[in-house]
Design a protein around this motif. Structure first.
Motif, PDB file in Angstrom:
ATOM      1  N   LYS A   5       0.828  -1.206   0.000  1.00  0.00           N
ATOM      2  CA  LYS A   5       0.000   0.000   0.000  1.00  0.00           C
ATOM      3  C   LYS A   5       0.862   1.255   0.000  1.00  0.00           C
ATOM      4  O   LYS A   5       1.952   1.269   0.581  1.00  0.00           O
ATOM      5  CB  LYS A   5      -0.933   0.011   1.210  1.00  0.00           C
ATOM      6  N   THR A   6       0.355   2.300  -0.637  1.00  0.00           N
ATOM      7  CA  THR A   6       1.018   3.602  -0.602  1.00  0.00           C
ATOM      8  C   THR A   6       0.594   4.313   0.678  1.00  0.00           C
ATOM      9  O   THR A   6      -0.598   4.383   0.991  1.00  0.00           O
ATOM     10  CB  THR A   6       0.627   4.454  -1.830  1.00  0.00           C
ATOM     11  N   VAL A   7       1.573   4.837   1.408  1.00  0.00           N
ATOM     12  CA  VAL A   7       1.293   5.469   2.696  1.00  0.00           C
ATOM     13  C   VAL A   7       1.480   6.983   2.578  1.00  0.00           C
ATOM     14  O   VAL A   7       2.540   7.458   2.147  1.00  0.00           O
ATOM     15  CB  VAL A   7       2.209   4.908   3.800  1.00  0.00           C
ATOM     16  N   TYR A   8       0.440   7.718   2.953  1.00  0.00           N
ATOM     17  CA  TYR A   8       0.454   9.181   2.893  1.00  0.00           C
ATOM     18  C   TYR A   8       0.355   9.751   4.304  1.00  0.00           C
ATOM     19  O   TYR A   8      -0.344   9.200   5.154  1.00  0.00           O
ATOM     20  CB  TYR A   8      -0.749   9.710   2.093  1.00  0.00           C
ATOM     21  N   VAL A   9       1.024  10.878   4.523  1.00  0.00           N
ATOM     22  CA  VAL A   9       0.867  11.631   5.763  1.00  0.00           C
ATOM     23  C   VAL A   9       0.394  13.026   5.391  1.00  0.00           C
ATOM     24  O   VAL A   9       1.086  13.740   4.645  1.00  0.00           O
ATOM     25  CB  VAL A   9       2.189  11.712   6.561  1.00  0.00           C
ATOM     26  N   VAL A  10      -0.796  13.401   5.850  1.00  0.00           N
ATOM     27  CA  VAL A  10      -1.359  14.718   5.552  1.00  0.00           C
ATOM     28  C   VAL A  10      -1.426  15.510   6.857  1.00  0.00           C
ATOM     29  O   VAL A  10      -2.229  15.203   7.739  1.00  0.00           O
ATOM     30  CB  VAL A  10      -2.762  14.614   4.914  1.00  0.00           C
ATOM     31  N   ILE A  11      -0.570  16.522   6.977  1.00  0.00           N
ATOM     32  CA  ILE A  11      -0.545  17.348   8.182  1.00  0.00           C
ATOM     33  C   ILE A  11      -1.374  18.601   7.914  1.00  0.00           C
ATOM     34  O   ILE A  11      -1.097  19.358   6.981  1.00  0.00           O
ATOM     35  CB  ILE A  11       0.892  17.702   8.587  1.00  0.00           C
TER      36      ILE A  11
END
Length: 222
Positions: A5-11
């Motif tokens: 899976k592609t892992v995103y971090v949205v701050i």
């Protein structure tokens, strides 16, 4: 078949543009980590940011949309302490996120920051926002060189309908939207979902780094 899976971090992902982007990123092949002051992350606090990324571990793409507030007013009237607070959140917060997030970004990953049209559109009473946004755009290009092969880009939104204007009187807010709508070549005020699409472009296009994408309805045209 690659099933990782592609892992995103949205701050800044619990409201406004960040929330719209988080929704667009969601799929069965993605893990989206959303953080903001509401979720307990203070990006102006470097230690807080350092520990946050420790809890996430390796990931693919970092997007920072936090910190839309800055005091408006003439330089002779604005409290410098308030201006510094805005810088601590939006500018230094973005630097903290890039600094500590970069250590965990996987090969082929990216960082997308957020500036704003006031970096290059001269409007009286906006020096704090203008300075913060210009600083982010300049820093984006330096980081694109320093952190390569991690790609580093920025999105520069114009006026966008988000919760950032909830504190305004409803009549004033609607008047602002109407003024903007009539002055823009596209004849509409941006929605958070419009701006979110620019981050998708930067995330997906592996030939883009050091870029600043204007999503402002043509506001910079004059």
């Amino acid at each position: 078949m690659n099933t990782e899976k592609t892992v995103y971090v949205v701050i800044g992902g619990t409201s406004g543009i960040g929330a719209a982007l988080s929704q667009q990123l969601e799929s069965e092949n993605a893990i989206v980590h959303v953080a903001s002051r509401k979720s307990g992350l203070d990006i102006s606090d470097e230690q807080s940011v350092y520990h946050y990324f420790e809890t996430i571990g390796a990931f693919d793409h970092l997007i920072v949309t936090a910190g839309s507030y800055a005091p408006a007013g003439k330089v002779v009237d604005v409290e410098v302490s308030q201006a510094k607070y805005a810088f601590d959140t939006k500018f230094w917060g973005a630097v903290n996120a890039a600094k500590h997030g970069a250590r965990y970004i996987k090969k082929g990953g990216s960082i997308s920051l957020t500036s704003g049209m006031l970096s290059r559109k001269v409007v009286a009473n906006t020096y704090v926002k203008a300075a913060i946004n210009a600083a982010i755009e300049a820093t984006t290009k330096v980081l694109a060189k320093e952190l390569a092969p991690i790609r580093v880009n920025a999105v520069s939104p114009g006026l966008t309908k988000t919760e950032a204007y909830q504190g305004m009187n409803e009549g004033d807010r609607n008047a602002m939207y109407e003024r903007t709508q009539s002055s823009l070549p596209v004849g509409k005020v941006g929605e958070a979902s419009d701006v979110a699409k620019a981050y998708l472009l930067l995330i997906q296009n592996s030939y883009m780094t050091g870029a600043v994408i204007d999503v402002d309805g043509g506001a910079l045209l004059g």
